[in-house]
Design a protein around this motif. Structure first.
Motif, PDB file in Angstrom:
ATOM      1  N   THR A 149       7.570   4.786  -8.727  1.00 17.42           N
ATOM      2  CA  THR A 149       7.251   4.542  -7.381  1.00 17.42           C
ATOM      3  C   THR A 149       6.057   5.631  -6.972  1.00 17.42           C
ATOM      4  O   THR A 149       6.467   6.596  -6.975  1.00 17.42           O
ATOM      5  CB  THR A 149       8.412   4.370  -6.330  1.00 17.42           C
ATOM      6  N   ASN A 150       4.984   5.356  -6.464  1.00 13.60           N
ATOM      7  CA  ASN A 150       3.846   6.207  -6.041  1.00 13.60           C
ATOM      8  C   ASN A 150       3.038   5.326  -4.939  1.00 13.60           C
ATOM      9  O   ASN A 150       2.168   4.452  -5.152  1.00 13.60           O
ATOM     10  CB  ASN A 150       2.844   6.161  -7.405  1.00 13.60           C
ATOM     11  N   ARG A 151       3.600   5.649  -3.930  1.00 13.38           N
ATOM     12  CA  ARG A 151       2.951   5.154  -2.508  1.00 13.38           C
ATOM     13  C   ARG A 151       2.442   6.184  -1.587  1.00 13.38           C
ATOM     14  O   ARG A 151       3.052   7.128  -1.270  1.00 13.38           O
ATOM     15  CB  ARG A 151       4.162   4.417  -1.889  1.00 13.38           C
ATOM     16  N   ASP A 152       1.182   5.920  -1.323  1.00 13.50           N
ATOM     17  CA  ASP A 152       0.486   6.973  -0.640  1.00 13.50           C
ATOM     18  C   ASP A 152       0.729   6.687   0.927  1.00 13.50           C
ATOM     19  O   ASP A 152       0.862   5.600   1.266  1.00 13.50           O
ATOM     20  CB  ASP A 152      -0.943   7.195  -0.873  1.00 13.50           C
ATOM     21  N   PRO A 153       0.511   7.598   1.819  1.00 14.17           N
ATOM     22  CA  PRO A 153       0.867   7.360   3.197  1.00 14.17           C
ATOM     23  C   PRO A 153      -0.360   6.707   3.660  1.00 14.17           C
ATOM     24  O   PRO A 153      -0.174   5.806   4.885  1.00 14.17           O
ATOM     25  CB  PRO A 153       0.973   8.701   3.922  1.00 14.17           C
ATOM     26  N   LYS A 154      -1.675   6.779   3.178  1.00 12.22           N
ATOM     27  CA  LYS A 154      -2.527   6.246   3.836  1.00 12.22           C
ATOM     28  C   LYS A 154      -3.784   5.948   2.789  1.00 12.22           C
ATOM     29  O   LYS A 154      -3.748   6.779   1.686  1.00 12.22           O
ATOM     30  CB  LYS A 154      -3.385   7.076   4.946  1.00 12.22           C
ATOM     31  N   VAL A 155      -4.671   5.353   3.223  1.00 13.56           N
ATOM     32  CA  VAL A 155      -5.809   5.087   2.102  1.00 13.56           C
ATOM     33  C   VAL A 155      -6.992   6.446   2.388  1.00 13.56           C
ATOM     34  O   VAL A 155      -7.158   6.597   3.295  1.00 13.56           O
ATOM     35  CB  VAL A 155      -6.745   3.979   2.690  1.00 13.56           C
ATOM     36  N   THR A 156      -6.970   6.808   1.047  1.00 13.95           N
ATOM     37  CA  THR A 156      -7.944   8.153   1.168  1.00 13.95           C
ATOM     38  C   THR A 156      -9.104   8.066   0.094  1.00 13.95           C
ATOM     39  O   THR A 156      -9.907   9.010   0.550  1.00 13.95           O
ATOM     40  CB  THR A 156      -7.091   9.544   0.860  1.00 13.95           C
ATOM     41  N   LEU A 157      -9.071   7.022  -0.443  1.00 10.33           N
ATOM     42  CA  LEU A 157     -10.401   6.811  -1.489  1.00 10.33           C
ATOM     43  C   LEU A 157     -11.396   5.687  -1.130  1.00 10.33           C
ATOM     44  O   LEU A 157     -11.795   5.337  -2.267  1.00 10.33           O
ATOM     45  CB  LEU A 157      -9.607   6.668  -2.784  1.00 10.33           C
TER      46      LEU A 157
END
Length: 344
Positions: A149-157
């Motif tokens: 599982t790899n889930r970022d808190p927000k869009v950064t890219l």
């Protein structure tokens, strides 16, 4: 003592320089950057010299190894130049912008016989590393299932996606899932031979308009039949979600998330844990908090491997293998079918 030249004086160059400066068996000899003032600033901070000619510094016998943190388009060229100069190589991902160039760089490193390292720092997060070592020690027998599982808190890219969509689409797969591919390869006991990806744009409307994605589920299958599931999304409400689970013939191993503290509140409203370790809410550098120990861990491992004459845990060959998986995943997403992983 291992003496380094750092190529690239940006954020990652500075981070690795701090680790090398603190290591008793490493020394920063020089810093190279296309911006002379950036090279001079970082070199001055660590008592090194700023250089403007890479051929000269690569030919210098006082330099034992290089750290490559320059823009991705220059990685393969610098890897080849360093290998031909007989220098040990630490390179941030990706190895190259396309498969033929990556394969050619790997061949040059093999031919030169120099040690190499690919900057997949997630292997060196303490819980991840302990899990990998337990799998390698055979604690759960043959690996059957891997769940990542790899889930970022927000869009950064978003900006990077806008810049690269036409020539290198699907930034989620190239920048996020590639780390999971490396972890999967470290945990599976044979190479993945088949990839299938289902993906959507659920978070950022602009990514959807571009034809990019911000959520994906990827399945890998090895020749032996072991399976790996990877899930990625660029939104959570609870922090940076990074979990590993490996099921084997003799048991199961899990590496859990870490909260910001271990404080647990028990009240009539229920039980409340802290947010996941991610830094300030809304911040964009959450990965530096979760992987605060992994970045110095990977560099320390590289230095110690060179000092002791051991093969580093992850090499440019691993960078190439993960890049093959990325390109197979991109093809799967484009064609909506499972894709066989093959040399290209």
């Amino acid at each position: 003592m291992v003496r380094f030249c750092i190529f690239g004086a940006g954020q990652m160059g500075k981070r690795h320089a701090r680790t090398l400066a603190e290591h008793p068996k490493a020394e920063i000899h020089s810093v190279y950057d296309l911006l002379p003032e950036a090279a001079a600033e970082l070199a001055g901070r660590h008592g090194a010299i700023a250089v403007s000619d890479r051929e000269t510094v690569l030919a210098d016998p006082a330099v034992d190894a290089v750290v490559i943190t320059t823009p991705a388009s220059s990685h393969a060229e610098l890897v080849v130049a360093a290998a031909r100069a007989g220098k040990a190589i630490f390179c941030e991902k990706p190895l190259a912008e396309d498969i033929p160039t990556a394969r050619a760089a790997v061949e040059e490193v093999r031919k030169a016989g120099v040690p190499s390292f690919m900057g997949f720092m997630k292997r060196f997060e303490p819980s991840h590393l302990a899990l990998i070592q337990a799998v390698k020690a055979g604690e759960i027998g043959d690996v059957e299932l891997v769940l990542l599982t790899n889930r970022d808190p927000k869009v950064t890219l978003l900006e990077l996606s806008q810049q690269t969509h036409h020539h290198a689409p699907y930034t989620l797969l190239r920048e996020s899932t590639v780390h999971d591919f490396d972890l999967a390869r470290a945990l599976l006991d044979d190479e993945p031979v088949e990839v299938y990806v289902a993906a959507s744009s659920l978070v950022e409307p602009e990514l959807g308009r571009l034809g990019e994605v911000d959520a994906a589920m990827t399945t890998l299958k090895t020749a032996r039949g072991a399976l790996c599931h990877i899930n990625n999304i660029w939104r959570t409400t609870y922090g940076y979600d990074q979990r590993l689970e490996v099921h084997g013939a003799k048991g199961m191993l899990r590496a859990e998330n870490r909260p910001e503290t271990n404080l647990v509140r028990y009240t009539d409203a229920g039980v409340l844990h802290d947010r996941l370790l991610s830094g300030p809410p809304g911040g964009s550098q959450f990965y530096f908090y979760k992987y605060a120990e992994a970045y110095p861990g990977e560099m320390n491992h590289f230095v110690e491997s060179l000092e002791e004459g051991r093969r580093p845990m992850v090499s440019v060959e691993d960078g190439y293998r993960s890049q093959l998986l990325v390109e197979a995943a991109v093809e799967s997403l484009k064609t909506n079918r499972p894709v066989q992983v093959a040399e290209r």
